[in-house]
Design a protein around this motif. Sequence first.
Motif, PDB file in Angstrom:
ATOM      1  N   GLN A  35      78.606  29.015 -82.996  1.00  0.00           N
ATOM      2  CA  GLN A  35      77.937  30.088 -82.261  1.00  0.00           C
ATOM      3  C   GLN A  35      77.277  29.616 -80.966  1.00  0.00           C
ATOM      4  N   THR A  64      75.576  36.019 -78.350  1.00  0.00           N
ATOM      5  CA  THR A  64      74.610  37.115 -78.364  1.00  0.00           C
ATOM      6  C   THR A  64      74.031  37.324 -79.766  1.00  0.00           C
ATOM      7  N   GLY A  65      72.700  37.416 -79.834  1.00  0.00           N
ATOM      8  CA  GLY A  65      72.014  37.687 -81.096  1.00  0.00           C
ATOM      9  C   GLY A  65      71.673  36.453 -81.909  1.00  0.00           C
ATOM     10  N   TRP A  66      72.190  35.286 -81.517  1.00  0.00           N
ATOM     11  CA  TRP A  66      71.914  34.058 -82.255  1.00  0.00           C
ATOM     12  C   TRP A  66      70.812  33.267 -81.581  1.00  0.00           C
ATOM     13  N   LYS A  67      70.127  32.451 -82.365  1.00  0.00           N
ATOM     14  CA  LYS A  67      69.002  31.676 -81.817  1.00  0.00           C
ATOM     15  C   LYS A  67      68.971  30.294 -82.455  1.00  0.00           C
ATOM     16  N   ALA A 114      66.848  32.021 -77.452  1.00  0.00           N
ATOM     17  CA  ALA A 114      68.063  32.822 -77.517  1.00  0.00           C
ATOM     18  C   ALA A 114      68.724  32.792 -76.142  1.00  0.00           C
ATOM     19  N   CYS A 143      70.785  30.834 -86.133  1.00  0.00           N
ATOM     20  CA  CYS A 143      70.510  31.940 -87.052  1.00  0.00           C
ATOM     21  C   CYS A 143      70.630  33.286 -86.362  1.00  0.00           C
ATOM     22  N   ARG A 144      71.037  34.283 -87.138  1.00  0.00           N
ATOM     23  CA  ARG A 144      70.914  35.694 -86.788  1.00  0.00           C
ATOM     24  C   ARG A 144      70.404  36.360 -88.062  1.00  0.00           C
ATOM     25  N   GLU A 145      71.239  37.173 -88.753  1.00  0.00           N
ATOM     26  CA  GLU A 145      70.840  37.609 -90.097  1.00  0.00           C
ATOM     27  C   GLU A 145      71.061  36.498 -91.112  1.00  0.00           C
ATOM     28  N   CYS A 147      71.929  32.061 -91.415  1.00  0.00           N
ATOM     29  CA  CYS A 147      71.757  30.795 -90.706  1.00  0.00           C
ATOM     30  C   CYS A 147      72.936  29.878 -91.012  1.00  0.00           C
TER      31      CYS A 147
END
Length: 676
Positions: A35, A64-67, A114, A143-145, A147
Amino acid sequence: MRTRSRLVAAVLAAATLGSAPALAGGLGAWVRAEQADLRLVSATEAIGPGQDRLRLGLHVRLETGWKIYWRSPGSAGLPPRLDWDGSANLGQATLRWPAPQRFELFGLQSYGYAGEVVLPIEARLVEPGAPAVLGARVEYLVCREICIPGAARVALDLPAGPPTPSAAAHLIDRFAGRVPAPAAAAGVTLAAEIGTGALVVTARGSHPFVAPDLFVETAALPDLPAPRVSLAEGGRTARFTFPDVALPAGTRLTATVVDGPVAIEGETVALAAARGLGAVLAIALIGGLILNLMPCVLPVLALKVTGLAGLAGAQPGAARRSLLATAAGVALSMLALGAALAGLRAAGASIGWGVQFQQPVFLAFMAALTGLFAFNLWGLFAIGAPRWAGTLAEAAPRRGLAGDLATGAFATLLATPCSAPFVGTAAAWALTRGTGEILAVFAALGAGLALPWVALAAVPRLAALLPRPGAWMIRLRAAMGVLLAATSAWLMTVLASQAGTEVAAGVAASLAAAGAALWLARGRRAALPAAVALALGAVALPAFPGAPPAPPPPAGTLAFSAVEAERRARSGETLLVDITAEWCITCQVNKALVLERGAVAELLRAGAVGMMRGDWTRPDPAITAYLARHGRVGIPFNAVYGPAAPEGIALPEILTESTVLDAVARAGGTRAQAAR
């Protein structure tokens, strides 16, 4: 031959790095991983002659949306980790962390990045100016929803050559600018207190906060929720409240304040919150009373003695009025000092107990005033009361009620350069609150300091125990004049350490000229105005620039650095930190009676305990922040560091040999070593 060996080493190292090919120009190749895309970049395209440091960056672009996570991830997560095994000509590499964002998922807080981020890296070269082959294995959690653990190997070759800025230089600088600055350097003080089921951290700066957030790091609570934020004093004070938090008093915290593009960080200690204003006022009252017994009152001993002697032969009513006027001067001057500190804090200045003695103009003013007091006691001049005050002048001692009031005020200003038991606690609490609390606490301090005068006023017949007026009073006034002249000389030695010997000599010459004018023109009306003009000229001298540099610490003594003290303690050393100042008389008493004699001095001389000294004679934001971390606003302050106490053991204001030796034993030595 040496050049060939460098090239061979570089080639072999490059061969061992594996999958990630490197690019020229300070830009490593992008590596696709979980990711995210990652690469290693440098601020320069090559390594210049003699260059021993590199500014690098781990460049990460996330889907997008991952951190990914900050150094303290919050409720869950892991920060990125770099392993530089296989690199050539690379010494130490230190990862720096830009200020994070706050994320929330299912009610859990996490901190990280992010989108796109560059983690700046400060690297040192083993051989300055030589080529470097850099490679690192990066392990991270994205992680998003859900990990997912990720890993990649990034690489970068840097040849020897002109250190031209690379295409990534601006990008590295942009994210390096988001790395939190030290709070002390940014003029921000941090304080924390725990109690009533909440942790409250207060940040006070010279510039207003706009929309600050706070990230608190402590091993005891890795996942604090978002705080409630309130601003005061035009935004210069931010209070962050974390409800439903239980921490033991004395817990060390790292606080990172993020306010838009600005970020600062510093350490502080969570102190036990006072039970309320009433409890603090009681502490302040006791502290003010104890202040009467501190060595700091020695310079005003002459004023107190002459004030009591002036009551000889006075009627009880006149004695009571005189004593109450002196007490009022004491209390009002302390209140004025609190108002001045509140005003300075509102203007964004760093404040503390006794900071007026860090100002050369104040020192010159007090030196001139004590000199004039001495001239008055020697009979070189006298100030008559106005006609309308004739009745009061007959009823009161000869100097009049105005003189009693001024004496009380002057004595207070001169007697408060040092802290005392309870004084530091009350003042530290007040200076983290609003103006109303500051004034209330300083009024209580003034009341405590004035209590002896009030007690004497309650029993004015005690003045009858003094001998009747006579020649003894003239001799006493002369002797007390000598003490005040000595106080003036001491103040000028402090002035010399701040503004230079030339300025102090000029002040001394002006005061000597004022005394000569009074002596030669005794009885003439022009004498006193001329002397006052010379004294005012002496006060103005320190206003001109040209202060000398601060003197280095004595041989065998380390210059103050809180970071260095902790580093040495963690490496196994035991260290005594002494925060002192030329104007702090209690500090000098501690040195003479404890630090420079007996068992403590033997430990220091033998090298069993190191000495680190910080000089607060002049304003020093680093020392101010260090005191605030330990819940203090004034000096003396001493702490012992060691392997068992890397965060330091704070000692009381008045040192004894036993308290120092006990702290040394607790910090990592043994009681037997301390005794030897």
